[in-house]
Scaffold this active site. Sequence first.
Site, PDB file in Angstrom:
ATOM      1  N   HIS A  86       0.741  -1.110   0.128  1.00  0.00           N
ATOM      2  CA  HIS A  86      -0.053  -0.090  -0.044  1.00  0.00           C
ATOM      3  C   HIS A  86       0.956   1.259  -0.083  1.00  0.00           C
ATOM      4  O   HIS A  86       1.811   1.194   0.553  1.00  0.00           O
ATOM      5  CB  HIS A  86      -1.258  -0.122   1.214  1.00  0.00           C
ATOM      6  CG  HIS A  86      -0.476   0.266   2.357  1.00  0.00           C
ATOM      7  ND1 HIS A  86      -0.123   1.186   3.189  1.00  0.00           N
ATOM      8  CD2 HIS A  86      -0.231  -1.300   3.323  1.00  0.00           C
ATOM      9  CE1 HIS A  86       0.111   0.838   4.277  1.00  0.00           C
ATOM     10  NE2 HIS A  86       0.492  -0.369   4.553  1.00  0.00           N
ATOM     11  N   ASP A  88      -0.612   4.378   0.525  1.00  0.00           N
ATOM     12  CA  ASP A  88      -1.041   5.155   1.298  1.00  0.00           C
ATOM     13  C   ASP A  88      -0.502   5.333   2.762  1.00  0.00           C
ATOM     14  O   ASP A  88       0.151   4.154   3.055  1.00  0.00           O
ATOM     15  CB  ASP A  88      -2.610   5.112   1.858  1.00  0.00           C
ATOM     16  CG  ASP A  88      -3.099   3.880   2.177  1.00  0.00           C
ATOM     17  OD1 ASP A  88      -2.428   2.802   1.901  1.00  0.00           O
ATOM     18  OD2 ASP A  88      -4.059   3.985   3.061  1.00  0.00           O
ATOM     19  N   ASP A 119       5.959   1.503   6.932  1.00  0.00           N
ATOM     20  CA  ASP A 119       4.681   1.304   6.629  1.00  0.00           C
ATOM     21  C   ASP A 119       3.818   2.375   5.635  1.00  0.00           C
ATOM     22  O   ASP A 119       3.118   3.302   5.846  1.00  0.00           O
ATOM     23  CB  ASP A 119       3.833   1.436   7.842  1.00  0.00           C
ATOM     24  CG  ASP A 119       2.361   1.059   7.915  1.00  0.00           C
ATOM     25  OD1 ASP A 119       2.104   0.315   6.817  1.00  0.00           O
ATOM     26  OD2 ASP A 119       1.688   1.212   8.858  1.00  0.00           O
ATOM     27  N   GLU A 152      -5.142   0.848   2.364  1.00  0.00           N
ATOM     28  CA  GLU A 152      -5.275   0.088   3.221  1.00  0.00           C
ATOM     29  C   GLU A 152      -5.299   0.655   4.716  1.00  0.00           C
ATOM     30  O   GLU A 152      -6.042  -0.084   5.557  1.00  0.00           O
ATOM     31  CB  GLU A 152      -3.567  -0.530   3.385  1.00  0.00           C
ATOM     32  CG  GLU A 152      -3.461  -1.784   4.150  1.00  0.00           C
ATOM     33  CD  GLU A 152      -3.105  -1.640   5.473  1.00  0.00           C
ATOM     34  OE1 GLU A 152      -3.350  -2.509   6.318  1.00  0.00           O
ATOM     35  OE2 GLU A 152      -2.744  -0.641   6.231  1.00  0.00           O
ATOM     36  N   GLU A 153      -4.732   1.753   4.983  1.00  0.00           N
ATOM     37  CA  GLU A 153      -4.931   2.572   6.234  1.00  0.00           C
ATOM     38  C   GLU A 153      -6.339   2.891   6.811  1.00  0.00           C
ATOM     39  O   GLU A 153      -6.507   3.374   7.870  1.00  0.00           O
ATOM     40  CB  GLU A 153      -4.119   3.741   6.324  1.00  0.00           C
ATOM     41  CG  GLU A 153      -2.477   3.118   6.209  1.00  0.00           C
ATOM     42  CD  GLU A 153      -1.956   2.563   7.302  1.00  0.00           C
ATOM     43  OE1 GLU A 153      -2.545   1.909   8.282  1.00  0.00           O
ATOM     44  OE2 GLU A 153      -0.706   2.180   7.159  1.00  0.00           O
ATOM     45  N   ASP A 179       4.803  -6.084   5.020  1.00  0.00           N
ATOM     46  CA  ASP A 179       4.203  -4.824   5.600  1.00  0.00           C
ATOM     47  C   ASP A 179       4.358  -5.318   7.101  1.00  0.00           C
ATOM     48  O   ASP A 179       3.174  -4.930   7.671  1.00  0.00           O
ATOM     49  CB  ASP A 179       2.817  -4.935   4.854  1.00  0.00           C
ATOM     50  CG  ASP A 179       2.053  -3.477   5.237  1.00  0.00           C
ATOM     51  OD1 ASP A 179       2.917  -2.328   5.852  1.00  0.00           O
ATOM     52  OD2 ASP A 179       0.801  -3.468   5.336  1.00  0.00           O
ATOM     53  N   HIS A 212     -24.267  23.663  34.002  1.00  0.00           N
ATOM     54  CA  HIS A 212     -23.590  24.062  34.882  1.00  0.00           C
ATOM     55  C   HIS A 212     -23.226  22.987  35.908  1.00  0.00           C
ATOM     56  O   HIS A 212     -24.134  22.318  36.276  1.00  0.00           O
ATOM     57  CB  HIS A 212     -24.025  25.249  35.604  1.00  0.00           C
ATOM     58  CG  HIS A 212     -23.179  26.015  36.509  1.00  0.00           C
ATOM     59  ND1 HIS A 212     -22.951  25.251  37.795  1.00  0.00           N
ATOM     60  CD2 HIS A 212     -22.731  27.308  36.453  1.00  0.00           C
ATOM     61  CE1 HIS A 212     -22.065  26.283  38.488  1.00  0.00           C
ATOM     62  NE2 HIS A 212     -22.078  27.388  37.693  1.00  0.00           N
ATOM     63  N   THR A 314     -16.285  25.170  34.051  1.00  0.00           N
ATOM     64  CA  THR A 314     -17.081  24.140  34.778  1.00  0.00           C
ATOM     65  C   THR A 314     -18.387  23.890  34.156  1.00  0.00           C
ATOM     66  O   THR A 314     -19.491  24.760  33.784  1.00  0.00           O
ATOM     67  CB  THR A 314     -17.477  24.762  36.313  1.00  0.00           C
ATOM     68  OG1 THR A 314     -17.978  25.971  36.088  1.00  0.00           O
ATOM     69  CG2 THR A 314     -16.393  25.123  37.032  1.00  0.00           C
ATOM     70  N   ARG A 327      -8.796  -6.470  18.854  1.00  0.00           N
ATOM     71  CA  ARG A 327      -7.949  -7.246  18.009  1.00  0.00           C
ATOM     72  C   ARG A 327      -8.377  -8.662  18.433  1.00  0.00           C
ATOM     73  O   ARG A 327      -8.654  -9.075  19.439  1.00  0.00           O
ATOM     74  CB  ARG A 327      -6.535  -7.039  18.487  1.00  0.00           C
ATOM     75  CG  ARG A 327      -6.105  -5.610  18.146  1.00  0.00           C
ATOM     76  CD  ARG A 327      -5.567  -5.284  16.742  1.00  0.00           C
ATOM     77  NE  ARG A 327      -5.252  -3.986  16.529  1.00  0.00           N
ATOM     78  CZ  ARG A 327      -4.935  -3.536  15.453  1.00  0.00           C
ATOM     79  NH1 ARG A 327      -4.832  -3.812  14.387  1.00  0.00           N
ATOM     80  NH2 ARG A 327      -4.658  -2.177  15.407  1.00  0.00           N
ATOM     81  N   HIS A 426       2.891   4.497  12.577  1.00  0.00           N
ATOM     82  CA  HIS A 426       1.586   5.184  13.218  1.00  0.00           C
ATOM     83  C   HIS A 426       1.929   5.934  14.139  1.00  0.00           C
ATOM     84  O   HIS A 426       0.876   6.833  14.678  1.00  0.00           O
ATOM     85  CB  HIS A 426       0.455   4.195  13.382  1.00  0.00           C
ATOM     86  CG  HIS A 426      -0.173   3.036  12.411  1.00  0.00           C
ATOM     87  ND1 HIS A 426      -1.169   2.679  12.701  1.00  0.00           N
ATOM     88  CD2 HIS A 426       0.473   2.857  11.345  1.00  0.00           C
ATOM     89  CE1 HIS A 426      -1.729   1.902  11.453  1.00  0.00           C
ATOM     90  NE2 HIS A 426      -0.603   2.125  10.916  1.00  0.00           N
TER      91      HIS A 426
HETATM   92  N1  BES Z   1       1.265  -2.908   7.960  1.00  0.00           N
HETATM   93  C1  BES Z   1       0.256  -2.637   9.064  1.00  0.00           C
HETATM   94  C2  BES Z   1       0.087  -3.917   9.989  1.00  0.00           C
HETATM   95  C3  BES Z   1       0.893  -4.572  10.688  1.00  0.00           C
HETATM   96  C4  BES Z   1       2.142  -3.825  11.170  1.00  0.00           C
HETATM   97  C5  BES Z   1       1.028  -5.788  10.858  1.00  0.00           C
HETATM   98  C6  BES Z   1       3.084  -4.293  11.826  1.00  0.00           C
HETATM   99  C7  BES Z   1       1.995  -6.624  11.571  1.00  0.00           C
HETATM  100  C8  BES Z   1       3.101  -5.851  12.037  1.00  0.00           C
HETATM  101  C9  BES Z   1      -1.020  -1.967   8.510  1.00  0.00           C
HETATM  102  O1  BES Z   1      -0.612  -0.932   7.638  1.00  0.00           O
HETATM  103  C10 BES Z   1      -2.029  -1.533   9.545  1.00  0.00           C
HETATM  104  O2  BES Z   1      -1.668  -0.458  10.133  1.00  0.00           O
HETATM  105  N2  BES Z   1      -3.288  -2.062   9.606  1.00  0.00           N
HETATM  106  C11 BES Z   1      -4.179  -1.704  10.285  1.00  0.00           C
HETATM  107  C12 BES Z   1      -5.410  -2.152  10.210  1.00  0.00           C
HETATM  108  C13 BES Z   1      -6.159  -1.120   9.163  1.00  0.00           C
HETATM  109  C14 BES Z   1      -7.661  -1.871   9.076  1.00  0.00           C
HETATM  110  C15 BES Z   1      -5.981   0.266   9.530  1.00  0.00           C
HETATM  111  C16 BES Z   1      -3.955  -1.877  11.929  1.00  0.00           C
HETATM  112  O3  BES Z   1      -3.216  -3.128  12.217  1.00  0.00           O
HETATM  113  O4  BES Z   1      -4.258  -1.257  12.886  1.00  0.00           O
HETATM  114 MN    MN Z   2       1.022  -1.367   6.566  1.00  0.00          MN
HETATM  115 MN    MN Z   3      -0.306   0.914   8.873  1.00  0.00          MN
END
Ligand code: BES
Ligand code: MN
Ligand code: MN
Length: 458
Positions: A86, A88, A119, A152-153, A179, A212, A314, A327, A426
């Site tokens: 990806h 992006d 990434d 992807e993101e 990735d 308030h 307040t 997850r 990230h």
């Molecule tokens: N490359 C990552 C996923 C990743 C990173 C897998 C490190 C294993 C080790 C991918 O770009 C990602 O960030 N995926 C997202 C999910 C997506 C639906 C936004 C995630 O894992 O949060």
């Molecule tokens: Mn990725």
């Molecule tokens: Mn990612």
Amino acid sequence: MQDIRSYIEANKDQMLDDLLDFLRIPSVSADPEHKEDVRKAAEWVKTKMDAAGIDNVEIVETAGHPIVYGEKIVDSSRPTILVYGHYDVQPADPLELWDSPPFEPVIKDEKIFARGSCDDKGQMYMHLLAYNYMVQNGGLPCNVKFMFEGEEEVGSDNLGIFVEKFKEKLSCDMVLISDTSIIANDTPSITTGLRGLSYVEVEVTGPNRDLHSGVYGGAVGNPINVLCEMIASLKDENKHVTIPGFYDDVEIISERERAEMNSAPFSMDEYISDLNIQVTEGEKGYTQLEQTSIRPTIDVNGIWGGYTGKGAKTVLPGKAFAKISMRLVPNQDSDKITELFTKHFKSIAPPSVTVKVTAHHGGQPAVTPTDTPEFKAASMAMETSFGKKPIPQRGGGSIPIVALFEEVLDVKTILLGFGLDSDDIHSPNEHYGLFNYYKGIETIPYFHKYYSELKSEL
Ligand code: BES
Ligand code: MN
Ligand code: MN
């Protein structure tokens, strides 16, 4: 014919300059303001693919960001690898925490600092460079299809539609993705599993307006207080998720497999000192490695409401919000978990508030078997380039499209990643090691070679 190491040595400056160009394009898929930049990145990729001599390179329009596709079919009787990546990237904020601007890449301590360096721009681009090497040095050992997406993101929704619609065009023997991470630069590993994801946004509403906090406080339910109590109750004292049915489908891993998994090198001291924490906090009865791979979990990703400006105001707010992710592991189902969450979260709301739950994108977990020619080829390729046999290891992150490849194209994926968990993907100051970049370029041609050889022996 030049061997891959001397080829990299001779071309490494150009290989790096190209990537730095790519990283200067702020292709943030989540931000509509960057829509044109995402397209620019797609065009950049297409230009590189055209220059490499890849056939039928096209920018495929979708309802969102485009997909870049191209292929090289050398001999239809040979196997076909579909390379996915990806272009992006995640948003770069908070900007003030970056030591250098996210889209002005710099090299420091042998690492490339920029959003997307690891990434996934750095890792996806390795495949085009490895392709160049192969065509210039003996030719491709098998057919290759390239598919790079710009969403992807943000959940790969349009890629999912594309894959369903163009099953025939995408037909292949396996998918290859870089990735993910390795354990350490001197400890190569292959990711054999990804967690699934279920992501929701919750809105808790109390009184019909902000009040308030002196005049009403004490008598009227405060949505932020209530939301915090509800969130706190989602895990018990053993950090076990309390949503009824949450663990029903969780795959039980044998003691033997767990022992094997835990024999991978891991230093808790380094882990906690890197994060500047005193201790970890996770599900009782499982090691850190297990908690982040074979066990599901729930986390608040963001929470807001009321007054967050300077000084004190307040106020008893009328609403509170949170973004919550779960997850997942095999064989949990993302839609089912979203439903269980929604039902449970509404059921625990006190009568003083109302709760709305909205589902965002999700994804199914995935596993890679280790007894296949493609896994063997990946293992041999890393062993050749690193001089060490890689360790199979499940990863904690998610790449939702992997499960879809399996479902729609009926093929398995090899996750041949070269990042490190400490690359801050990230996060501010994302980086990718020069060692990792060049090692990836070095490993990929071996993968193609070994895979083709092993398949032809079958
Ligand atoms: N490359 C990552 C996923 C990743 C990173 C897998 C490190 C294993 C080790 C991918 O770009 C990602 O960030 N995926 C997202 C999910 C997506 C639906 C936004 C995630 O894992 O949060
Ligand atoms: Mn990725
Ligand atoms: Mn990612």
